[in-house]
Scaffold this active site. Structure first.
Site, short mmCIF file in Angstrom:
data_model
loop_
_atom_site.label_atom_id
_atom_site.label_comp_id
_atom_site.label_asym_id
_atom_site.label_seq_id
_atom_site.Cartn_x
_atom_site.Cartn_y
_atom_site.Cartn_z
N SER A 267 -26.67 -55.75 -9.21
CA SER A 267 -25.41 -54.35 -9.86
C SER A 267 -26.96 -54.37 -11.36
O SER A 267 -28.52 -53.88 -10.67
CB SER A 267 -24.63 -55.46 -10.82
OG SER A 267 -23.85 -53.76 -11.40
N ASP B 13 -21.33 -52.41 -5.52
CA ASP B 13 -22.14 -53.59 -5.88
C ASP B 13 -22.56 -55.16 -5.70
O ASP B 13 -21.89 -55.56 -4.80
CB ASP B 13 -21.46 -53.40 -7.32
CG ASP B 13 -21.82 -54.01 -8.73
OD1 ASP B 13 -22.40 -54.87 -8.98
OD2 ASP B 13 -22.48 -52.92 -8.89
#
Length: 762
Positions: free
Chosen positions: A79, A316
């Site tokens: 992320s 993500d």
């Protein structure tokens, strides 16, 4: 002068808008690596904190007698941490600068820039009724606005209002806009002045980013009953490496942008990432993507095999793997070691501590919505790293056991080699022919003296070589799947059995001619393990001879090691790819072609020539123990390989783990993230709502990063050679002041921030 490499494996967590804070931290990692490179080259380095780090390394060398080199050679991220990891790895591998990214972070990581134009509210009156709901959801974050200066408070209120009133039930942020920003960032880095690669030649830089495959891809599992089942796998790891070679870029820029965009596709905020999105942005910018097909086959092999890579939906990476330790641990298997190593796993957690706040402090069990939100959002992302730490601890324990065994048997091995050859032969001038004859004689003696224990060692060794051959051929073929792997392995086993490599090919005291021929042709890892141990022994002898006197032998060891490690790379054997994919029945022709491609006979001859020349060039007091170690390695391998369960350890040292977080950097201000960071507000989206917030978090990132980099660098010294009292605190103050001086002119939206920090620094 003792030499040591402080090697950093950096693991960067997700953190949403705390990406700006992490940018400040990784910038200090980059400055420390630059200072270390400058110290090695006896060159100057730009950057205020970099000069402080250079002075620290010089002081350690002058006062403590240690020449420390800092090498961040493994980067793993998820992320927000993944984005920062990509940029840091690019800077280390290519020599590009991270400086151009700072303005892009401060200006671009803003909700007004991130919101999709189609998602923005039509007017200032759109959904005005939603604002009370927004402030209620913001909770304590909204209350904290009253403590801000008026301009910042108004900015946050206005942008939060804009964000809340943007479209609902679809991601408000623009995926294509974010991809374009990432491409702008890589172009800015490439356009800025660059320096040298920050790692020495032959030292690879490996990058790993976690991604979540939303739709999943099928994986076959072999069972007893039923024989095979299908499961859906959602975890993906995108790997990159420069293989220790200086490059203009770690990978093609579209590939790096692909990885950065995919790993940071935060659910709900950004739309899921697809290949088609990147294709559209590249077309709009008139940018080509050479190697697109090969890249997609590498990172999305299942999808590519089904001709569905363009339809893969990626979100993500922190959804399933917010702390990507595992790929970083696996990367330790291929690290060269030229001197004593202090390996650190350094993980960056921007907001540590107890994270599950839904319903915290309330009486009784959580309610319906609290349970669901916690299960799907907070719990998966905040799973502790205990399993990873235990794996690292177990690896360190195995290393310690192996080192103890090696030290215990060395006198007996040395005595056995002297008995085998006689003491006087160590004074002779080594030649390649003599080394070959001596080495083979020592190997035969090790097998004979091992007796029945050689059967277990030999079987384990042969099995490891077969696994190596099968794995490398499977990787060369480039086709994924356990089924194809199983077929390849079965055909190899059949071909080897036809050559007489059955269970009886290894026996008490030796092996059959067929087995010896097989190991000479394919046992690459034995050669690598021998050179690793030789390098370790050379490091132990540094106090007996000058670095200049040992340099020929060090060069010979590592030039040879580089040559052998190159044979482990799939691109070395790219010419075999079609032949591997065409394998249907008899694997014997492929096995012969692979042996010719490995060409260990030629590599051995080159190694013997290097080693003979180097041994003849070093002083006699070094030549004797090194030759004993070289020839005695078969005895050591018989004892240690079973302990390692067939694996060799490239870095022959235990691992320590360090954390970088607001809780760990308390020299300026205690209280952790709550006392220093603004981005933690609004569930870690806070820095998207204010330039002042981003400036605050970026500056604290640099300050915290500097403090922890100094702590970690100093901690590599033995306890008996620490810097004198008060010096570490003084060095930290110098770094803090240098950073404040450097950043004051840039931080135009944070009045009083730098002045207040100057007073706290003192």
């Amino acid at each position: 002068m003792r030499e040591k490499e402080l090697r950093l494996a950096l693991v960067c967590y997700g953190g949403i808008s705390l990406a700006v804070y992490m940018h400040g931290i990784v910038k200090e990692v980059w400055h420390l690596a630059r200072a270390s490179r400058a110290a090695r080259d006896d060159a100057t380095c730009d950057g205020a904190s970099a000069r402080v780090y250079r002075a620290l390394l010089d002081e350690i060398e002058e006062s403590a007698g240690w020449r420390v080199r800092v090498l961040p050679d493994i980067v793993a991220g998820a992320s927000a941490g993944g984005i920062n990891g990509v940029f840091l790895a690019q800077a280390i591998a290519s020599g590009q600068s991270l400086d151009p990214l700072t303005d892009l972070w401060l200006e671009g990581a803003d909700v007004e820039r991130l919101i999709d134009a189609d998602a923005a509210p039509a007017s200032r009156f759109s959904k005005v009724w939603a604002l009370p709901l927004a402030w209620m959801a913001a909770g304590r974050s909204a209350d904290q606005l009253e403590a801000l200066d008026e301009a910042t408070r108004d900015e946050v209120r206005a942008k939060l209002s804009h964000f809340v009133r943007s479209r609902w039930f679809e991601p408000p942020f623009s995926g294509e806009g974010f991809t374009a920003m990432l491409l702008d960032a890589f172009e800015a880095m490439a356009a800025a002045p660059r320096g040298p690669r920050l790692l020495p030649p032959g030292q690879p830089l490996d990058l790993f980013l976690t991604v979540t495959d939303f739709g999943g891809h099928p994986e076959r599992l072999q069972l007893h009953s039923p024989p095979e089942v299908m499961e859906t796998e959602h975890r993906l790891v995108l790997p990159f490496s420069d293989h220790g070679v200086a490059l203009d870029t770690l990978a093609a820029v579209p590939e790096l942008a692909f990885a950065a965009r995919a790993t940071s596709s935060f659910p709900g905020a950004f739309p899921p990432f697809t290949v088609a999105e990147l294709d559209r942005v590249l077309r709009a910018r008139r940018r080509r993507w050479p190697g697109r097909r090969d890249f997609l086959e590498r990172v999305l092999p299942r999808h590519a095999a089904a001709r569905a890579a363009e339809r893969a939906v990626l979100i993500d990476g922190s959804v399933l793997a917010n702390a990507p330790f595992r790929p970083a641990i696996d990367a330790l298997r291929e690290r060269p070691a030229k001197r004593e190593i202090d390996r650190r796993f350094v993980y960056v957690d921007p907001s540590p501590g107890h994270k599950l706040t839904l319903g915290a402090g309330s009486a009784g069990p959580p309610g319906f919505f609290q349970t669901i939100l916690g299960a799907i959002s907070e719990l998966p992302r905040q799973q502790p790293i205990r399993d990873n730490l235990e794996a690292l601890a177990e690896r360190s324990r195995r290393i310690e056991r192996m080192r103890a065994i090696t030290e215990a048997i060395r006198p007996q091995v040395d005595a056995g080699i002297e008995e085998l050859f006689g003491r006087t032969f160590f004074l002779d001038r080594p030649t390649p022919a003599r080394l070959v004859a001596w080495r083979r004689r020592a190997q035969e003696a090790a097998a004979e003296r091992a007796g029945f224990s050689y059967v277990g060692y030999g079987q384990l060794k042969a099995a490891g070589v077969i696994e190596f051959v099968a794995a490398l051929l499977h990787s060369i073929g480039g086709s994924p799947g356990a089924q194809r792997w199983s077929r390849t392995r079965q055909r190899l086993d059949a071909a080897l059995a036809a050559r007489g490599l059955g269970a009886d090919a290894v026996y008490a005291g030796g092996a059959s001619e067929a087995m010896v021929a097989f190991l000479r042709t394919f046992d690459l890892n034995f050669r690598v393990r021998r050179l690793r141990l030789l390098a370790r022994r050379l490091g132990e002898l540094e106090h007996e001879a000058s670095a200049t006197a040992l340099q020929p032998l060090r060069d010979a060891i590592y030039d040879s090691l580089t040559d052998y490690l190159a044979a482990k790379r799939t691109d070395t054997h790219a010419a075999l790819r079609r032949e591997v994919r065409a394998l249907r029945d008899d694997a014997a022709p492929l096995l012969d072609a692979f042996g010719a491609s490995l060409d260990l006979t030629a590599r051995d001859a080159a190694t013997d020539a290097r080693m003979a020349a180097a041994l003849a060039a070093v002083p006699r007091e070094v030549r004797r123990p090194m030759l004993l170690n070289y020839l005695g390695f078969p005895f050591v391998d018989v004892a240690t390989l079973p302990l390692l369960q067939g694996e060799g350890l490239d870095e022959f040292d235990p691992i320590k783990v360090d954390r970088v977080s607001p809780d760990d950097a308390r020299s300026i201000r205690s209280g952790g993230a709550a006392a220093t960071l603004k981005g933690i507000q609004f569930n870690s989206f806070g820095a998207f709502f204010s330039r002042a917030y981003r400036e605050n978090d970026y500056l604290w990132g640099r300050l915290h990063g500097a403090e922890r980099m100094i702590d970690i660098t100093v901690s590599t010294l033995p306890a008996a050679t620490r810097l004198r009292a008060g010096r570490v605190a003084a060095i930290k103050r110098a770094a803090f002041r240098a950073i404040l001086d450097e950043e004051e002119a840039r931080l135009t939206h944070s009045p009083g921030l730098v002045a207040a920090l100057r007073r706290e620094v003192g």
